[in-house]
Scaffold this motif. Structure first.
Motif, short mmCIF file in Angstrom:
data_model
loop_
_atom_site.label_atom_id
_atom_site.label_comp_id
_atom_site.label_asym_id
_atom_site.label_seq_id
_atom_site.Cartn_x
_atom_site.Cartn_y
_atom_site.Cartn_z
N CYS A 56 21.70 35.42 34.40
CA CYS A 56 23.15 35.25 33.99
C CYS A 56 24.18 35.38 35.37
O CYS A 56 25.11 34.78 35.28
CB CYS A 56 23.60 36.41 33.14
N ARG A 57 23.82 36.24 36.24
CA ARG A 57 24.59 36.50 37.46
C ARG A 57 24.59 35.07 38.24
O ARG A 57 25.54 34.79 38.83
CB ARG A 57 24.15 37.45 38.24
N ALA A 58 23.39 34.61 38.35
CA ALA A 58 23.46 33.29 39.05
C ALA A 58 24.41 32.13 38.47
O ALA A 58 24.84 31.10 39.16
CB ALA A 58 22.01 32.71 39.10
N ALA A 59 24.49 32.02 37.00
CA ALA A 59 25.24 31.33 36.35
C ALA A 59 26.73 31.53 36.60
O ALA A 59 27.57 30.73 35.98
CB ALA A 59 24.85 31.10 35.02
N GLY A 60 27.09 32.84 36.84
CA GLY A 60 28.50 33.25 36.97
C GLY A 60 28.96 33.81 35.72
O GLY A 60 30.12 33.79 35.66
N VAL A 61 27.93 34.18 35.12
CA VAL A 61 28.69 34.96 33.84
C VAL A 61 28.22 36.34 33.72
O VAL A 61 27.04 36.99 34.17
CB VAL A 61 27.72 34.41 32.54
N THR A 62 28.97 37.11 33.11
CA THR A 62 28.37 38.67 32.88
C THR A 62 27.37 38.88 32.00
O THR A 62 27.41 38.39 30.78
CB THR A 62 29.77 39.43 32.49
N TYR A 63 26.62 39.84 32.42
CA TYR A 63 25.33 40.14 31.32
C TYR A 63 25.72 41.05 30.62
O TYR A 63 26.25 42.33 30.91
CB TYR A 63 24.31 40.45 32.46
N ASP A 64 25.70 41.16 29.24
CA ASP A 64 26.01 42.23 28.37
C ASP A 64 24.84 42.81 27.87
O ASP A 64 23.74 42.27 27.21
CB ASP A 64 26.60 41.73 27.06
N GLY A 65 24.37 44.00 28.45
CA GLY A 65 23.10 44.68 28.05
C GLY A 65 23.16 45.09 26.45
O GLY A 65 21.88 45.02 25.89
N ALA A 66 24.16 45.42 26.11
CA ALA A 66 24.06 46.21 24.64
C ALA A 66 24.08 44.83 23.76
O ALA A 66 23.42 45.01 22.76
CB ALA A 66 25.59 46.59 24.55
N TYR A 67 24.43 43.69 24.17
CA TYR A 67 24.36 42.75 23.20
C TYR A 67 22.84 42.10 23.15
O TYR A 67 22.39 42.13 22.36
CB TYR A 67 25.24 41.27 23.87
N ARG A 68 22.35 42.27 24.35
CA ARG A 68 20.90 41.68 24.38
C ARG A 68 19.98 42.96 23.66
O ARG A 68 19.11 42.42 23.21
CB ARG A 68 20.40 41.66 26.06
N SER A 69 20.27 44.19 24.00
CA SER A 69 19.39 45.11 23.10
C SER A 69 19.55 44.90 21.54
O SER A 69 18.40 45.17 21.07
CB SER A 69 19.77 46.31 23.70
N VAL A 70 20.79 44.53 21.00
CA VAL A 70 20.80 44.28 19.46
C VAL A 70 20.24 42.95 19.16
O VAL A 70 19.55 42.89 18.20
CB VAL A 70 22.49 44.28 19.14
N HIS A 71 20.16 42.10 20.01
CA HIS A 71 19.46 40.46 19.69
C HIS A 71 18.21 40.41 20.47
O HIS A 71 18.15 39.42 21.04
CB HIS A 71 20.76 39.55 19.92
N TRP A 72 17.38 41.53 20.48
CA TRP A 72 16.38 41.22 21.50
C TRP A 72 15.32 40.37 21.17
O TRP A 72 14.51 39.83 21.82
CB TRP A 72 15.75 42.69 21.46
N ARG A 73 15.27 39.96 19.80
CA ARG A 73 14.16 38.71 19.36
C ARG A 73 14.67 37.71 19.66
O ARG A 73 13.77 36.70 19.68
CB ARG A 73 14.04 38.92 17.91
N GLU A 74 15.82 37.22 19.87
CA GLU A 74 16.35 35.89 20.17
C GLU A 74 15.65 35.06 21.21
O GLU A 74 15.07 33.75 21.05
CB GLU A 74 17.92 35.62 20.16
N PRO A 75 15.50 35.61 22.26
CA PRO A 75 14.86 34.83 23.39
C PRO A 75 13.41 34.53 23.20
O PRO A 75 12.82 33.71 23.90
CB PRO A 75 15.17 35.88 24.79
N SER A 76 12.67 35.35 22.35
CA SER A 76 11.27 35.04 21.93
C SER A 76 11.02 34.17 21.18
O SER A 76 9.89 33.94 20.85
CB SER A 76 10.72 36.28 21.85
N ARG A 77 12.05 33.56 20.29
CA ARG A 77 11.65 32.67 19.30
C ARG A 77 11.44 31.21 19.74
O ARG A 77 11.45 30.76 20.80
CB ARG A 77 13.17 32.55 18.32
N VAL A 78 10.49 30.68 18.86
CA VAL A 78 10.05 29.15 19.19
C VAL A 78 10.94 28.24 19.03
O VAL A 78 11.44 27.25 19.92
CB VAL A 78 8.82 28.74 18.63
N PHE A 79 11.98 28.35 17.98
CA PHE A 79 13.00 27.58 17.65
C PHE A 79 13.94 28.48 16.60
O PHE A 79 13.51 28.97 15.61
CB PHE A 79 12.55 26.26 16.73
#
Length: 140
Positions: A56-79
């Motif tokens: 996220c930092r390399a893309a120039g975007v702020t990383y929101d740890g709180a958002y990621r902890s609430v939506h922790w399953r999204e990155p592991s989905r197949v589709f």
């Protein structure tokens, strides 16, 4: 180079009129599956790093740890593929999920057409089948 050779084998029947065979449709379905696999890998491994915060930092975007902890399953989905930095920015390119759907629909369509061509060919075949019984000299 091998991709050009395979592409030539696929395009050639389009110009000669031999594309109406079941084999061409099965081959096209194979190309669609391969393209879907490549597309899925592009989406699954989106971002320059395996660490989402670093990506996220390399893309120039702020990383929101709180958002990621609430939506922790999204990155592991197949589709559908998602790897969000925050509520508004996704590391997965926008074209990946629609391309996956389109390629899988094309795969299914090509396989259905290939099966239909085989069934129609067998139904319209005019040659009678001959069964020979070995040693008896009889045919039916």
């Amino acid at each position: 180079m091998p991709v050009l050779f395979v592409l030539r084998l696929w395009v050639r029947p389009l110009f000669t009129g031999r594309w109406r065979t079941p084999g061409w449709f099965v081959g096209t379905a194979g190309f669609c599956v391969a393209a879907a696999a490549v597309t899925w890998f592009i989406g699954a491994f989106a971002g320059p790093s395996m660490d989402p915060e670093e990506s996220c930092r390399a893309a120039g975007v702020t990383y929101d740890g709180a958002y990621r902890s609430v939506h922790w399953r999204e990155p592991s989905r197949v589709f559908p593929l998602r790897n969000k930095c925050n509520a508004t920015y996704d590391l997965v390119p926008a074209w990946v999920n629609p391309a996956l759907v389109l390629l899988l629909v094309l795969t299914t369509t090509c396989l259905v057409v290939a099966v239909r061509l085989v069934v129609v060919d067998r139904r319209t075949s005019r040659t009678p089948r001959t069964v020979r019984f070995p040693g008896t000299g009889r045919e039916t």
